[in-house]
Structure formats: structure tokens, C-alpha cells
Design a protein around this motif. Structure first.
Motif, PDB file in Angstrom:
ATOM      1  N   GLU A   1     -13.040 -12.435   6.322  1.00 52.23           N
ATOM      2  CA  GLU A   1     -12.535 -11.940   7.623  1.00 52.23           C
ATOM      3  C   GLU A   1     -12.804 -12.925   8.831  1.00 52.23           C
ATOM      4  OE1 GLU A   1     -12.044  -7.940   9.920  1.00 52.23           O
ATOM      5  OE2 GLU A   1     -13.225  -7.860   8.245  1.00 52.23           O
ATOM      6  N   GLU A   2     -14.052 -13.250   8.726  1.00 51.16           N
ATOM      7  CA  GLU A   2     -14.645 -14.041  10.002  1.00 51.16           C
ATOM      8  C   GLU A   2     -13.843 -15.540   9.962  1.00 51.16           C
ATOM      9  OE1 GLU A   2     -19.257 -12.286  10.387  1.00 51.16           O
ATOM     10  OE2 GLU A   2     -18.665 -14.211   8.904  1.00 51.16           O
ATOM     11  N   PHE A   3     -13.814 -15.956   8.639  1.00 51.37           N
ATOM     12  CA  PHE A   3     -13.211 -17.221   8.486  1.00 51.37           C
ATOM     13  C   PHE A   3     -11.912 -17.422   9.082  1.00 51.37           C
ATOM     14  CE2 PHE A   3     -10.813 -20.244   5.786  1.00 51.37           C
ATOM     15  CZ  PHE A   3     -11.148 -21.372   6.097  1.00 51.37           C
ATOM     16  N   VAL A   4     -10.916 -16.296   8.514  1.00 52.17           N
ATOM     17  CA  VAL A   4      -9.530 -16.243   9.283  1.00 52.17           C
ATOM     18  C   VAL A   4      -9.525 -16.160  10.492  1.00 52.17           C
ATOM     19  CG1 VAL A   4      -7.423 -15.002   8.852  1.00 52.17           C
ATOM     20  CG2 VAL A   4      -8.966 -15.409   6.827  1.00 52.17           C
ATOM     21  N   ASN A   5     -10.271 -15.223  11.013  1.00 48.98           N
ATOM     22  CA  ASN A   5     -10.273 -14.906  12.373  1.00 48.98           C
ATOM     23  C   ASN A   5     -10.560 -16.148  13.587  1.00 48.98           C
ATOM     24  OD1 ASN A   5      -9.137 -12.313  12.194  1.00 48.98           O
ATOM     25  ND2 ASN A   5     -11.171 -11.483  12.121  1.00 48.98           N
ATOM     26  N   SER A   6     -11.729 -17.047  13.133  1.00 45.42           N
ATOM     27  CA  SER A   6     -11.870 -18.096  13.639  1.00 45.42           C
ATOM     28  C   SER A   6     -11.101 -19.110  13.644  1.00 45.42           C
ATOM     29  CB  SER A   6     -13.375 -18.543  13.016  1.00 45.42           C
ATOM     30  OG  SER A   6     -14.374 -17.495  12.674  1.00 45.42           O
ATOM     31  N   PHE A   7     -10.150 -19.498  12.655  1.00 44.65           N
ATOM     32  CA  PHE A   7      -9.287 -20.481  12.769  1.00 44.65           C
ATOM     33  C   PHE A   7      -7.823 -20.306  12.598  1.00 44.65           C
ATOM     34  CE2 PHE A   7     -13.280 -21.877  10.675  1.00 44.65           C
ATOM     35  CZ  PHE A   7     -13.323 -22.977  10.822  1.00 44.65           C
TER      36      PHE A   7
ATOM     37  N   CYS B   1       0.803 -24.503  12.189  1.00 45.12           N
ATOM     38  CA  CYS B   1       1.679 -24.364  10.880  1.00 45.12           C
ATOM     39  C   CYS B   1       2.079 -23.062  10.969  1.00 45.12           C
ATOM     40  CB  CYS B   1       0.846 -24.430   9.717  1.00 45.12           C
ATOM     41  SG  CYS B   1       1.588 -24.144   7.961  1.00 45.12           S
ATOM     42  N   LYS B   2       3.403 -22.613  10.838  1.00 45.85           N
ATOM     43  CA  LYS B   2       3.976 -21.335  10.993  1.00 45.85           C
ATOM     44  C   LYS B   2       3.307 -20.073  10.135  1.00 45.85           C
ATOM     45  CE  LYS B   2       8.725 -22.860  12.049  1.00 45.85           C
ATOM     46  NZ  LYS B   2      10.389 -22.662  11.570  1.00 45.85           N
ATOM     47  N   ASN B   3       2.919 -20.584   8.960  1.00 45.60           N
ATOM     48  CA  ASN B   3       2.013 -19.421   8.110  1.00 45.60           C
ATOM     49  C   ASN B   3       0.615 -19.735   7.683  1.00 45.60           C
ATOM     50  OD1 ASN B   3       2.820 -21.756   6.677  1.00 45.60           O
ATOM     51  ND2 ASN B   3       3.161 -20.593   4.706  1.00 45.60           N
ATOM     52  N   GLY B   4       0.041 -20.609   8.924  1.00 43.41           N
ATOM     53  CA  GLY B   4      -1.367 -20.808   8.779  1.00 43.41           C
ATOM     54  C   GLY B   4      -2.266 -19.788   8.577  1.00 43.41           C
ATOM     55  N   GLU B   5      -1.712 -18.732   9.183  1.00 38.17           N
ATOM     56  CA  GLU B   5      -2.987 -17.504   8.730  1.00 38.17           C
ATOM     57  C   GLU B   5      -2.767 -17.157   7.532  1.00 38.17           C
ATOM     58  OE1 GLU B   5      -3.807 -13.057  10.566  1.00 38.17           O
ATOM     59  OE2 GLU B   5      -2.283 -14.403  11.496  1.00 38.17           O
ATOM     60  N   ASP B   6      -1.557 -17.234   6.729  1.00 42.62           N
ATOM     61  CA  ASP B   6      -1.434 -16.560   5.355  1.00 42.62           C
ATOM     62  C   ASP B   6      -2.220 -17.650   4.727  1.00 42.62           C
ATOM     63  OD1 ASP B   6       0.309 -14.473   6.096  1.00 42.62           O
ATOM     64  OD2 ASP B   6       1.827 -15.551   5.812  1.00 42.62           O
ATOM     65  N   VAL B   7      -1.946 -18.915   4.720  1.00 47.56           N
ATOM     66  CA  VAL B   7      -2.764 -20.071   3.967  1.00 47.56           C
ATOM     67  C   VAL B   7      -4.429 -19.790   4.187  1.00 47.56           C
ATOM     68  CG1 VAL B   7      -3.177 -22.406   3.819  1.00 47.56           C
ATOM     69  CG2 VAL B   7      -0.774 -21.495   4.280  1.00 47.56           C
ATOM     70  N   LEU B   8      -4.895 -19.477   5.215  1.00 46.52           N
ATOM     71  CA  LEU B   8      -6.325 -19.253   5.272  1.00 46.52           C
ATOM     72  C   LEU B   8      -6.716 -18.074   4.446  1.00 46.52           C
ATOM     73  CD1 LEU B   8      -6.440 -19.923   9.209  1.00 46.52           C
ATOM     74  CD2 LEU B   8      -7.670 -21.460   7.543  1.00 46.52           C
ATOM     75  N   SER B   9      -5.908 -17.005   4.596  1.00 47.12           N
ATOM     76  CA  SER B   9      -6.246 -15.992   4.015  1.00 47.12           C
ATOM     77  C   SER B   9      -6.228 -16.123   2.304  1.00 47.12           C
ATOM     78  CB  SER B   9      -5.290 -14.675   4.306  1.00 47.12           C
ATOM     79  OG  SER B   9      -5.692 -13.685   3.465  1.00 47.12           O
ATOM     80  N   GLU B  10      -5.104 -16.785   1.923  1.00 47.62           N
ATOM     81  CA  GLU B  10      -5.057 -17.259   0.563  1.00 47.62           C
ATOM     82  C   GLU B  10      -6.180 -17.819   0.082  1.00 47.62           C
ATOM     83  OE1 GLU B  10      -1.322 -19.367  -0.176  1.00 47.62           O
ATOM     84  OE2 GLU B  10      -0.090 -17.690   0.717  1.00 47.62           O
ATOM     85  N   VAL B  11      -6.531 -19.069   0.682  1.00 47.61           N
ATOM     86  CA  VAL B  11      -7.825 -19.879   0.249  1.00 47.61           C
ATOM     87  C   VAL B  11      -9.185 -18.849   0.079  1.00 47.61           C
ATOM     88  CG1 VAL B  11      -6.660 -21.971   0.984  1.00 47.61           C
ATOM     89  CG2 VAL B  11      -8.608 -20.749   2.219  1.00 47.61           C
ATOM     90  N   THR B  12      -9.348 -17.940   0.781  1.00 49.13           N
ATOM     91  CA  THR B  12     -10.581 -16.913   0.540  1.00 49.13           C
ATOM     92  C   THR B  12     -10.306 -16.361  -0.696  1.00 49.13           C
ATOM     93  OG1 THR B  12      -9.532 -15.270   1.812  1.00 49.13           O
ATOM     94  CG2 THR B  12     -10.887 -16.970   3.050  1.00 49.13           C
ATOM     95  N   HIS B  13      -9.162 -15.755  -1.034  1.00 50.28           N
ATOM     96  CA  HIS B  13      -9.056 -15.061  -2.052  1.00 50.28           C
ATOM     97  C   HIS B  13      -9.098 -15.997  -3.445  1.00 50.28           C
ATOM     98  CE1 HIS B  13      -7.333 -12.299   0.696  1.00 50.28           C
ATOM     99  NE2 HIS B  13      -7.667 -11.230  -0.274  1.00 50.28           N
TER     100      HIS B  13
END
Length: 497
Positions: A467-473, A482-494
Motif C-alpha cells: 500500500e505504501e509503495f502504490v501510494n508513493s508512486f 501511464c493511464k493505468n499506472g496505479e493498476d500496474v503498480l498494484s499488480e507487481v506487488t501481488h
């Protein structure tokens, strides 16, 4: 006191030819008369192969009887001080004559009212030969011989008017005497009329005026709208009425050039080959009774600069304010009176802010935090600025943290060289002519690879949670681009769990 009547010499007609009309302003002046006559269709025709040179403007307006036609052909046939109808685009009673004779030596007026036809002609060679102010009156057979076949076919049967120009000596001197030269001149005329009369050919919803069909050799003039009012990306301002007058102001901020579609550029008249840019066309657009009079100037109230190139202000004035605006004979220039100029100055001082914001951060989701962007703007003394890589950007900071001391020194030196070598002059030259740059785009695979490596570093070396990683970037470049940048950040953490 005794007086002497000084009748002008007929050579005055020759002198009147040098008022300063161009083909565009001359034809527009005649079209004004057609619109004032409540025409719904105005057809401009010019000669084709095998025909003697001519230009004709034919309308289906109310037409004129003999008395009205003679008055129209008189110099100053109407008093400019008399009150006019709100839709009357005339002014001095000189336009038809001065505009027509500025381009041709022969002006023929053929008008039909209640089915009765009246034809009159000013011919400069005839006037010079008889040395008198002799206006020729043509009968039906003479009219048939005088009108080109294609023009006769367009003549109204019950009401309407035709203005025919022959012996186009001035026009041929400026534009050329070949049909190819004429085609080019008439193409430019069509563009000009499309802009000047755009609120008649495509009225705005609140204008409340009838639509006029305006064609050149059968082709409609191009659709123009300097404010792109139909675009969802245009930012209109609140309409403001100037106290004590009937004039109104309304500002618009256009979309950034990269957001303009080909149709938008065509509507703005910015298509390739026309050599016009957004910077050229910024400024006030002054309309008199919905007819565009002058445009592309800030009247020295605001400097013309890239920061305001998306700004335009629509100024609407009624024809009852002609004296205050010192409108010229050609209706191509107007100077605002002080009360309106002061209001324009106050209005425009706030208008440039949306234009600068639109250009500065065009559609990005990046936050306003100082560390959000990869490039940082450094404002130096004396109004200068420069760009530097923003080492506070989380992505840059994380990358630097992963380097050895030598690699960090090398990278810092490389960033300094990139900042010094930033191509300011080339970028300014391209932007000044509205050359569109390709929007930065990162493919999903590219952004995913960057995010995966960054997540490993932040999780293992900094102990960041998902959560901290996604919120930071999520709102920091490059992921915010990137239009879906937040989704990509969340995907790589999973993926790494």
C-alpha cells in the motif's frame, strides 16, 4: 453669405478605387448587403474556361425596386448617422460602390422585387467618355446580354439581387490574370468569408439569427470557429456585459495543440499550408452585429506571447456603437473607446492563467507535489529559467540509491550534461509554429518492468508495504504518465507475494 455649389468631377469614381480594399474585404462588404437584405442564400460565382472574366454575388434577399436600386448606386445613398436595424451590416452608404470599383471597372446591379427587375450599371470607361455622372439603366434584353449564362441561371425570379463585376483590372494586377491565379485567390476568399461570417453560416445557439448558406462556385465556404465552441476540451469563461454599454466579452481557452483533432485544426484554419499558428490567432475577436470585424490583436493590452496563445476573447458590439469604435469604411478595423478598453484590460488580465495552465500540465494526472515530476523547473534571477532532473522524484531517488558511489557520480554528471544540452531553442521554434510533439507513451510491458524492479528495491531495502509503495508512486512520474499506472503498480506487488 453667398455660396458656390462644388459638384465633384466624375473622375472622383477613379479616385475612390484606392480606398484600400482587398478582394476579400471587397466581397465581404457586398455580402454584408445581402445579409442585411435578409438573404438565406448567397452565391459567389466567378468565370470558368472560355468565359470572359467576372465575379458575381447573387442573393435571395428582399430585393430592391427602381428607387431603392438607384439610391443603392448613389455615393453615400444612406446617412451613416441614421439609426439602423440591429441586423444592418451597412455603415456609410459607400460599400457597394467603393468595394466593387476597387476590383473592377464595371459594376452592374440587377435586383428583383415583387417579380419586377431593375438593372443599373456604373462603368468607369463610360463615365470617362461622357464626362458626366451617368448611371446606365439597362432594359431586359440588355440585362440578358450583360449577365453571364451561369449567373442568369442563378437569378431569383421574385426577389433578390445580383452584383456583377466586369473588367477586373485591379484584381488581375494583384492576383494575376490566369484562371489558375483566380482559383487561388478565390480559395483564399472562401477561407476568409468562412471566418468573417462563421456566426451566420453556423450560428451559436444563443445568437438567435437565421442561418445563411454561403457558397463560392457552388461549394460551401469552410466551417470556421476560432473558439472551438463545440469541443469539450475548450474552456469558456463567463459572459460579461460591459456596464453602461450593450457590448459583451466572453473568453475562451483552447485545448493544447496535441489535443486538437484534424477536424479541430480545420475549424481553426490551422491546416498545413495556411501558415497560421495558434500564436498568430490569439487575441480579441470583435464582432459587429455577429459579423467578425477584426481579430488576432490584444490592442496592446496584453503582449502576444506563447503563454497566451490558447487565449481568445469574443467581443460583441451592436451597430449602434459604430461611432464609439471609429469603424472604418471597409469594416475591417475598429478601435475600442476608453470605457470598453478599460473593461477589456480588466477582463484579459485574468484570462491568460487558464491558457498557461493548459499548456503547462496538459492532461497529466501528476500531483502538484514538488517531487512528482522528473524534470524540475528552476526559476533564476532576471526572469530566466532552466530545467534540471529532479533528484527528489521517488523513481529517480530510488534509482540513485541502488547505485555504487562511482555510478552515482557518473549518473549525476550525466544528468548535468542532459540539463545543459536541453534543446530550448529548437523546442521554442517548433512550438511557435504549433508543431505537435508525439505524446510520451510507455507500453504496459515497459511500465510493468520498471515497476517490478522498483517494488523489489523498495520492499527489500526500504521495507515498504504494498500500500505504501502504490501510494508513493501512483501520482509521480513516470507512472503518472501511464493511464493505468496505479493498476500496474498494484499488480507487481501481488506478483511478488
Amino acid at each position: 453669405m453667398n455660396g458656390v455649389t462644388c459638384t465633384p468631377d466624375p473622375s472622383l469614381l477613379e479616385s475612390m478605387r484606392s480606398v484600400g480594399y482587398s478582394l476579400n474585404t471587397a466581397v465581404a462588404d457586398v455580402v454584408d448587403n445581402s445579409i442585411a437584405a435578409q438573404a438565406q442564400q448567397v452565391s459567389i460565382r466567378y468565370f470558368d474556361y472560355g468565359e470572359s472574366p467576372y465575379i458575381a454575388i447573387i442573393d435571395d434577399g428582399t430585393g430592391m425596386d427602381e428607387h431603392e436600386a438607384i439610391s443603392a448606386m448613389k455615393l453615400a445613398g444612406t446617412d451613416s448617422s441614421h439609426e439602423r436595424r440591429a441586423n444592418d451590416l451597412g455603415r456609410f452608404g459607400l460599400g457597394l460602390k467603393t468595394a466593387s470599383l476597387s476590383q473592377a471597372r464595371s459594376l452592374l446591379l440587377c435586383s428583383v422585387k415583387n417579380g419586377h427587375q431593375t438593372t443599373l450599371r456604373w462603368d468607369l470607361d463610360h463615365v470617362a467618355a461622357v464626362r458626366d455622372w451617368e448611371l446606365e439603366v439597362l432594359n431586359e434584353q440588355q440585362t440578358i446580354r450583360a449577365l453571364p449564362t451561369k449567373v442568369r441561371d442563378l437569378m431569383p425570379s421574385t426577389h433578390g439581387t445580383c452584383v456583377l463585376w466586369r473588367n477586373l483590372d485591379r484584381l488581375e494586377t494583384v492576383a494575376g490574370d490566369s484562371l489558375q491565379d483566380m482559383d487561388q485567390a478565390m480559395s483564399e476568399l472562401s477561407d476568409y468569408l468562412g471566418l468573417v461570417f462563421h456566426r451566420f453560416t453556423h450560428p451559436y445557439p444563443n445568437d438567435g439569427i437565421p442561418k445563411v448558406e454561403l457558397t463560392v462556385n457552388g461549394m460551401p465556404v469552410p466551417k470556421r470557429d476560432p473558439f472551438l465552441t463545440e469541443s469539450m476540451a475548450t474552456q469558456p469563461q463567463r459572459l460579461q456585459r460591459i456596464p453602461g454599454t450593450e457590448a459583451t466579452l466572453c473568453g475562451y481557452t483552447l485545448p493544447y495543440p496535441n489535443k486538437l483533432t484534424d477536424e479541430d485544426k480545420e475549424t481553426l484554419g490551422l491546416t498545413s499550408g495556411k501558415r497560421q499558428t495558434l500564436s498568430d490567432t490569439q487575441g480579441f475577436y470583435v464582432y459587429r452585429a455577429y459579423r467578425l470585424i477584426t481579430w488576432g490583436s490584444w490592442y496592446r493590452l496584453l503582449p502576444r506571447k506563447p503563454g497566451t496563445k490558447l487565449s481568445r476573447v469574443r467581443v460583441d458590439i451592436p451597430n449602434s456603437m459604430d461611432d464609439e469604435w471609429t469603424l472604418d469604411i471597409k469594416k475591417s478595423r475598429a478601435t475600442p473607446p476608453k470605457v470598453i478598453r478599460d473593461a477589456m484590460k480588466r477582463y484579459v488580465s485574468k484570462l491568460s492563467t487558464p491558457s498557461r495552465k493548459t499548456q503547462k500540465w496538459r492532461g497529466r494526472k501528476t500531483s502538484e507535489e514538488p517531487e512528482a515530476r522528473i524534470w524540475d523547473v528552476i526559476n533564476d534571477r532576471e526572469g530566466t529559467f532552466r530545467y534540471e532532473i529532479n533528484e527528489d522524484n521517488p523513481y529517480i531517488m530510488s534509482f540513485i540509491s541502488s547505485l555504487s558511489d562511482k555510478q552515482r557520480r557518473d549518473f549525476t554528471e550525466m544528468m548535468r550534461i542532459l540539463a545543459v544540452a536541453f534543446p530550448y531553442d529548437d523546442m521554442q521554434a517548433r512550438i511557435s509554429v504549433d508543431q505537435a510533439n508525439e505524446e510520451p507513451h510507455l507500453a504496459d510491458d515497459e511500465i510493468r518492468g520498471m515497476a517490478r524492479e522498483l517494488w523489489l528495491f523498495c520492499n527489500q531495502h526500504r521495507g515498504q508495504s504494498a500500500e505504501e509503495f502504490v501510494n508513493s508512486f501512483k501520482d509521480k512520474e513516470p507512472f503518472s504518465l501511464c493511464k493505468n499506472g496505479e493498476d500496474v503498480l498494484s499488480e507487481v506487488t501481488h506478483d511478488q507475494r
